[in-house]
Write a protein that holds these residues in place. Sequence first.
Motif, short mmCIF file in Angstrom:
data_model
loop_
_atom_site.label_atom_id
_atom_site.label_comp_id
_atom_site.label_asym_id
_atom_site.label_seq_id
_atom_site.Cartn_x
_atom_site.Cartn_y
_atom_site.Cartn_z
N LEU A 268 7.17 37.72 13.02
CA LEU A 268 6.11 37.59 14.02
C LEU A 268 5.32 36.30 13.81
O LEU A 268 5.02 35.58 14.77
CB LEU A 268 5.18 38.80 13.95
CG LEU A 268 4.05 38.86 14.99
CD1 LEU A 268 4.63 38.98 16.39
CD2 LEU A 268 3.12 40.04 14.70
N PHE A 269 5.01 36.00 12.56
CA PHE A 269 4.31 34.76 12.23
C PHE A 269 5.14 33.55 12.69
O PHE A 269 4.62 32.60 13.30
CB PHE A 269 4.05 34.71 10.73
CG PHE A 269 3.36 33.45 10.27
CD1 PHE A 269 1.98 33.37 10.26
CD2 PHE A 269 4.10 32.36 9.83
CE1 PHE A 269 1.34 32.21 9.83
CE2 PHE A 269 3.47 31.20 9.40
CZ PHE A 269 2.10 31.12 9.39
N GLY A 270 6.44 33.57 12.39
CA GLY A 270 7.30 32.47 12.80
C GLY A 270 7.40 32.33 14.30
O GLY A 270 7.46 31.22 14.83
N ALA A 271 7.42 33.48 14.99
CA ALA A 271 7.46 33.42 16.46
C ALA A 271 6.22 32.73 17.01
O ALA A 271 6.30 31.89 17.91
CB ALA A 271 7.59 34.83 17.02
N GLY A 272 5.05 33.08 16.47
CA GLY A 272 3.82 32.44 16.92
C GLY A 272 3.80 30.96 16.58
O GLY A 272 3.38 30.13 17.39
N VAL B 38 -2.38 28.52 24.61
CA VAL B 38 -3.46 29.44 24.23
C VAL B 38 -2.90 30.77 23.74
O VAL B 38 -3.32 31.30 22.71
CB VAL B 38 -4.42 29.64 25.42
CG1 VAL B 38 -5.49 30.68 25.07
CG2 VAL B 38 -5.08 28.33 25.82
N ALA B 39 -1.92 31.31 24.47
CA ALA B 39 -1.32 32.59 24.07
C ALA B 39 -0.61 32.47 22.73
O ALA B 39 -0.70 33.38 21.88
CB ALA B 39 -0.35 33.05 25.15
N SER B 40 0.09 31.37 22.51
CA SER B 40 0.84 31.20 21.26
C SER B 40 -0.08 31.08 20.06
O SER B 40 0.18 31.69 19.01
CB SER B 40 1.73 29.95 21.36
OG SER B 40 2.64 30.05 22.43
N LEU B 41 -1.15 30.30 20.18
CA LEU B 41 -2.09 30.17 19.05
C LEU B 41 -2.81 31.48 18.79
O LEU B 41 -3.15 31.80 17.64
CB LEU B 41 -3.08 29.05 19.33
CG LEU B 41 -2.78 27.68 18.70
CD1 LEU B 41 -2.78 27.75 17.19
CD2 LEU B 41 -1.43 27.15 19.20
N VAL C 110 6.13 24.37 20.38
CA VAL C 110 6.76 23.96 21.64
C VAL C 110 5.70 23.81 22.73
O VAL C 110 5.67 22.81 23.47
CB VAL C 110 7.84 24.96 22.06
CG1 VAL C 110 8.33 24.65 23.49
CG2 VAL C 110 9.01 24.91 21.09
N ALA C 111 4.82 24.80 22.87
CA ALA C 111 3.82 24.78 23.95
C ALA C 111 2.84 23.63 23.77
O ALA C 111 2.51 22.92 24.74
CB ALA C 111 3.08 26.11 23.99
N MET C 112 2.35 23.41 22.55
CA MET C 112 1.41 22.31 22.31
C MET C 112 2.04 20.96 22.59
O MET C 112 1.42 20.09 23.21
CB MET C 112 0.91 22.35 20.86
CG MET C 112 -0.02 23.49 20.52
SD MET C 112 -0.72 23.30 18.87
CE MET C 112 0.74 23.03 17.87
N ASN C 113 3.27 20.78 22.13
CA ASN C 113 3.92 19.50 22.36
C ASN C 113 4.22 19.28 23.83
O ASN C 113 4.15 18.15 24.33
CB ASN C 113 5.20 19.40 21.53
CG ASN C 113 4.94 18.99 20.09
OD1 ASN C 113 4.50 17.87 19.82
ND2 ASN C 113 5.18 19.89 19.15
N ALA D 141 -4.69 20.85 15.10
CA ALA D 141 -5.34 20.94 13.80
C ALA D 141 -5.38 22.38 13.29
O ALA D 141 -5.10 22.64 12.11
CB ALA D 141 -6.76 20.37 13.88
N VAL D 142 -5.70 23.31 14.17
CA VAL D 142 -5.78 24.70 13.71
C VAL D 142 -4.40 25.26 13.42
O VAL D 142 -4.22 26.11 12.54
CB VAL D 142 -6.54 25.58 14.75
CG1 VAL D 142 -5.66 25.94 15.94
CG2 VAL D 142 -7.07 26.84 14.09
N ASP D 143 -3.37 24.76 14.11
CA ASP D 143 -2.00 25.15 13.80
C ASP D 143 -1.65 24.74 12.38
O ASP D 143 -1.11 25.53 11.59
CB ASP D 143 -1.06 24.51 14.82
CG ASP D 143 0.38 24.94 14.63
OD1 ASP D 143 0.64 26.15 14.61
OD2 ASP D 143 1.26 24.06 14.50
#
Length: 442
Positions: A135-139, A107-110, A145-148, A48-50
Amino acid sequence: MNKTSVPSSPLDHPVGPTGDTPDAAADRTPAQPPAWSAARLALTAFFAVDGFLFAAWVVRIPDVRAQVAASHSALGLALLCVSAGAVATMPLVGRLCVRYGSRPVTVASLTLLALAVPLPAHTHSVASLGAVLLLFGAGYGAANVAMNSAAVDLVAQLRRPVMPSFHAGYSLGGLLGAAVGGLLAGVLTTAWALALGGLLGLAVTAAAGAVLLRTPAAAPHTPPAGRSTAAPTATGRRGLPHARLLVLLLGLTALCTAYGEGALADWATLHLTDDVHASAGLAAAGYATYALAMTAGRVSGTWLSVRLGQRRLMLAGGLTAGAGMLLAALVPSVPAALAGFVLVGLGLANLFPLAIAQAGAAGGPRGVATASTLGYAGMLIGPPVIGFLADASSLPTALTTVAAAAVLAGLLALAVGGGRRGAARPGTPGGAGDTLRDTPAA
């Protein structure tokens, strides 16, 4: 293959009250978590926050464009940096998830995404905007990927087809972010709005991350003594040629789905105003109805997966979206176009999340990364392809390619499902027996 140890299909076995075959029920771990566990709630909050953070940035694009004095073409190049950063990061994040685990990387990605959101408001040239958008796109790409990947693990642990519910969280977050951003547009400056969005993202990441990291992850599935281990797990199947082909087909499914999502995001409003002659208000409502229909489809996605089975749901979704897009593109009527967009939203809603879930079951985090990268490529190529075809013929004709892509996505589900008969024992978490099975999994 030894047919005495591996059943040919889930459909060859009776299904228990939970949707499991008897063998699958015997393999169920005793400590199965409840449907809405703390980990599932925390991971839904991440999705949701993503969506909220991405929408918070999108609604401020016109302000940032004026701030950097960018032309349309220059802004387009800067926005392309979001996609470039995401696509470049996704394969790397898949490897990081394998090495360190999906939850810490989530956690690191968000955290990176929340820190990057305020930066565009402090740029004063197109070059600097492009740099921070990388940088925004990298995050953003890393988070997806990490969430999924974490969601795929949790789906296997819960033994329920709940992947659509996570993506419903993303859609709801996006709707909330767009609504709040629009309401605050005349009250807060871009810098303040994006800074508050970033702070909210950090707060949710800290709270949800604490829950997610302290909740035990799913233990690797171990067959009981005497049971054949011919059915490889997701981890063990990553290097098999069959698993790679499976991930590729599922990635193509995600690509076809995202092609339609990207095309509608950029062209639906223009089609309503120029071709259907709708008013500006109705044109804006047209995309809103599509987005709301997609959210509703994802909210009901788990229930539909249980009742219909994932393969049938994906096929029905592709055909529904195809019919809806033909209706919206070819019938010059506002009610018909709006009804068509509703059908497209409902049809596309669960194709992408189910494709990503099955890619993760087949190939682990690297499978998620591959399918997500292909899906993001579809999001990238959709708008320019539609524009090129519209110039060559007409926009309604160009939009019919969205219908073709949606139908192809549904048919690919048949190809994936049809190629896995006898591949694994049904009910094995992450095994081939879970791939697009028609046996409903509760």
